[in-house]
Write an enzyme that holds these catalytic residues in place. Structure first.
Site, mmCIF file in Angstrom:
data_model
loop_
_atom_site.group_PDB
_atom_site.id
_atom_site.type_symbol
_atom_site.label_atom_id
_atom_site.label_comp_id
_atom_site.label_asym_id
_atom_site.label_seq_id
_atom_site.Cartn_x
_atom_site.Cartn_y
_atom_site.Cartn_z
ATOM 1 N N ASP A 249 0.822 -1.208 0.000
ATOM 2 C CA ASP A 249 0.000 0.000 0.000
ATOM 3 C C ASP A 249 0.855 1.256 0.000
ATOM 4 O OD1 ASP A 249 0.619 0.167 2.741
ATOM 5 O OD2 ASP A 249 -1.053 -1.177 3.179
ATOM 6 N N LYS A 271 -4.510 2.479 0.446
ATOM 7 C CA LYS A 271 -5.631 3.318 0.837
ATOM 8 C C LYS A 271 -5.082 4.666 1.285
ATOM 9 C CE LYS A 271 -6.504 -0.197 4.369
ATOM 10 N NZ LYS A 271 -5.564 -1.125 4.034
ATOM 11 N N GLY A 302 3.234 -0.861 5.850
ATOM 12 C CA GLY A 302 4.128 0.127 6.437
ATOM 13 C C GLY A 302 4.275 -0.132 7.922
ATOM 14 N N ASP A 304 4.766 -1.619 11.404
ATOM 15 C CA ASP A 304 4.528 -2.950 11.942
ATOM 16 C C ASP A 304 3.083 -3.344 11.627
ATOM 17 O OD1 ASP A 304 5.551 -5.013 14.220
ATOM 18 O OD2 ASP A 304 3.389 -4.662 14.348
ATOM 19 N N THR A 332 7.948 0.044 13.861
ATOM 20 C CA THR A 332 6.748 0.874 13.764
ATOM 21 C C THR A 332 7.139 2.356 13.666
ATOM 22 O OG1 THR A 332 4.584 1.296 14.702
ATOM 23 C CG2 THR A 332 6.409 1.100 16.268
ATOM 24 N N MET A 384 -1.704 9.023 12.608
ATOM 25 C CA MET A 384 -2.814 9.559 11.813
ATOM 26 C C MET A 384 -3.450 10.770 12.506
ATOM 27 S SD MET A 384 -4.513 5.928 10.690
ATOM 28 C CE MET A 384 -3.992 4.975 12.102
ATOM 29 N N GLY A 413 9.068 10.372 8.415
ATOM 30 C CA GLY A 413 10.206 9.968 9.247
ATOM 31 C C GLY A 413 11.044 8.867 8.630
HETATM 32 N N1 SAH Z 1 1.450 0.035 10.824
HETATM 33 C C1 SAH Z 1 2.048 1.350 10.757
HETATM 34 C C2 SAH Z 1 1.050 2.456 10.993
HETATM 35 C C3 SAH Z 1 -0.019 2.544 9.963
HETATM 36 S S1 SAH Z 1 -1.124 3.871 10.288
HETATM 37 C C4 SAH Z 1 3.211 1.432 11.720
HETATM 38 O O1 SAH Z 1 3.405 0.534 12.529
HETATM 39 O O2 SAH Z 1 3.969 2.404 11.639
HETATM 40 C C5 SAH Z 1 -0.459 5.135 9.282
HETATM 41 C C6 SAH Z 1 0.148 6.202 10.120
HETATM 42 O O3 SAH Z 1 1.444 5.816 10.562
HETATM 43 C C7 SAH Z 1 0.379 7.502 9.392
HETATM 44 O O4 SAH Z 1 -0.795 8.274 9.318
HETATM 45 C C8 SAH Z 1 1.423 8.152 10.253
HETATM 46 O O5 SAH Z 1 0.852 8.710 11.402
HETATM 47 C C9 SAH Z 1 2.245 6.963 10.692
HETATM 48 N N2 SAH Z 1 3.452 6.785 9.868
HETATM 49 C C10 SAH Z 1 3.801 5.713 9.160
HETATM 50 N N3 SAH Z 1 5.002 5.879 8.562
HETATM 51 C C11 SAH Z 1 5.417 7.103 8.910
HETATM 52 C C12 SAH Z 1 6.571 7.865 8.622
HETATM 53 N N4 SAH Z 1 7.558 7.398 7.826
HETATM 54 N N5 SAH Z 1 6.677 9.102 9.141
HETATM 55 C C13 SAH Z 1 5.708 9.597 9.937
HETATM 56 N N6 SAH Z 1 4.595 8.920 10.242
HETATM 57 C C14 SAH Z 1 4.445 7.685 9.749
#
Ligand code: SAH
Length: 462
Positions: A249, A271, A302, A304, A332, A384, A413
């Protein structure tokens, strides 16, 4: 990609070579080994060429004339007269006949790669005609790691192809059978040079093929981390290299995707907020269907998979359908972004606990346990949360948090676009006002954020 790679069948096809020096000889050898019917046009034929190729090619011993190119499938110009080379190229191209002019990429409609010949296995390397030295260097490297046994194995496999077709009518089952052979003990026999034994074992594997083979596929739900490909685990990369199909995704970058097996199918099921490209239940079903087709499925998420990743939902249906699966945890966003931003999530002087919450609810509102979030001596990480940021800051203050409590917003990040905005609950709305903040972003709230100025290390000059 500058050029489109293909392998051309030249068996019994008329091919023309203009020029008959040592360079032409090299090209003629290759064309000959591909079974081409070769005509060589040149006023003089070099001795080596005549000695080696007499009786195998037709010599036309005179200067090139325009009508020479008619009727050929492929043309090579290898004379030492630039004007002749140019003329051959122009004429061939005007008649849409593929033409290669040695050492003149600009005159070529096709280029010849550097090759590693383990026939029937053939590996071709190209640098677009621009850096043949580099191609040769690479070839040397690959030569040393691809033993001749690949050719033996490929020939053995070809010799049992028809027999296997009778035993296994289903193409998918044959593919799985070969996969198991190549990656199993029989493949090992060939790779260690024991070709005869390998062939014997292969014969008996084909003969006693039975329903014992497990033709069903499997699914790996893999956490791909927050962005930096170096944060992938070894296990993630290994499974990605074995994938037949990869579902991914929006949060999974191209760079990470490119670490998957090159010929794996890629399916985007991304999504965006309120814009579900593929509804969740269809993704769940797709995973089941692909595995049932016998595919080795990788689902990349993305961060975890089990942290705001709906990993649980996707696995549930697999479990109900008896599909074998495994989960690979990933870094994560909270830990990736905090680390790369220079913010320790816990610290003995600042925070004894850390909360991960989502700032976006299914109905689009922000509705959190504000009292809990406003508790001191902790770090709150909000996934989010960008849209809800003003509400979050105001609510926390209303529930007793200090308006001077530090807060950071980490954009993208761990990637090269990482940006960290810092402020306090009282100022943050102003800090990001007018800034073009790019998703994804993560919010970190707590006095640990005050350490960021001192501890930042990644992209520290920003
Ligand atoms: N499973 C993922 C989270 C999915 S929800 C995890 O463990 O990281 C999606 C949210 O994750 C985004 O809206 C943001 O808040 C955060 N996120 C994911 N990757 C990011 C990144 N590289 N930099 C900043 N926020 C990130």
């Amino acid at each position: 990609m500058e050029n489109y790679p293909i392998f051309v069948r030249l068996k019994k096809q008329p091919c023309l070579v203009v020029g008959a020096g040592p360079v032409a000889l090299r090209k003629i050898r290759l064309l000959h080994s591909a079974g081409a019917d070769i005509t060589v046009v040149a006023p003089e034929i070099c001795e080596d060429l005549r000695a080696e190729m007499s009786g195998r090619v037709d010599f036309v011993e005179r200067g090139f004339i325009d009508s020479d190119i008619d009727g050929y499938r492929l043309i090579t110009a290898a004379t030492n007269i630039p004007a002749v080379n140019r003329r051959v190229s122009r004429l061939a191209q005007s008649k849409n006949i593929p033409v290669n002019v040695v050492d003149s990429p600009e005159l070529c409609s096709f280029i010849t790669p550097s090759i590693i010949d383990r026939s029937p296995v053939l590996i071709a390397i190209s640098t677009g005609g621009g850096a043949p030295v580099l191609a040769r260097l690479l070839r040397g490297k690959i030569e040393s790691i691809i033993p001749a046994s690949y050719g033996h194995l490929a020939r053995a496999m070809a010799s049992f192809r028809d027999a296997l077709k009778i035993k296994l009518a289903d193409e998918r089952e044959r593919r799985i059978f070969w996969d198991k052979i190549v990656q199993g003990s029989i493949g090992e026999l060939f790779f260690s040079g024991r070709n005869e034994e390998g062939t014997k074992e292969l014969r008996s594997a084909v003969e006693k093929i039975s329903s014992e083979i497990n033709f069903s596929g499997r699914v790996a739900l893999i956490g791909a981390g927050p962005g930096d490909p170096d944060l992938l685990t070894f296990k993630a990369v290994r499974l990605m290299q074995e994938a037949d199909v990869v579902l991914y995704d929006r949060l999974v970058s191209e760079e990470i995707l490119n670490l998957s097996r090159r010929d794996a199918d890629r399916i985007y099921v991304g999504k965006k907020r309120a814009d579900h490209a593929v509804p969740q239940n269809q993704i769940n079903q797709l995973l089941v269907d692909l595995a049932k087709e016998g595919k080795n499925v990788v689902r990349l998420k993305g961060g975890d998979p089990y942290i705001f990743g709906r990993g649980g939902e996707e696995i549930e249906l697999l479990a109900e359908n008896g599909v074998s699966f495994q989960i690979v945890p990933g870094v994560t966003a909270a830990s990736g972004c905090a680390t790369y931003a220079g913010i320790p999530l816990t610290h003995r002087d600042h925070a004894q606990s850390c909360l991960f919450v989502t700032g976006h609810l299914k109905d689009g509102t922000v509705n959190l346990d504000w009292k809990l979030l406003a508790t001191p001596n902790q770090t709150v990480v909000i996934y989010m949360g960008l849209l809800g940021l003003p509400t979050i800051c105001r609510k926390l203050i209303a529930y007793g948090a200090s308006e001077h409590l530090p807060i950071a917003l980490v954009q993208q990040g761990t990637t090269k676009n990482q940006k960290v905005f810092t402020g306090t609950l009282g100022t943050m709305e102003q800090v990001i006002k007018g800034q073009k903040v790019q998703a994804p972003t993560l919010i970190i709230i707590g006095s640990v954020v005050s350490l960021q100025k001192k501890l930042r290390w990644f992209n520290a000059n920003q």
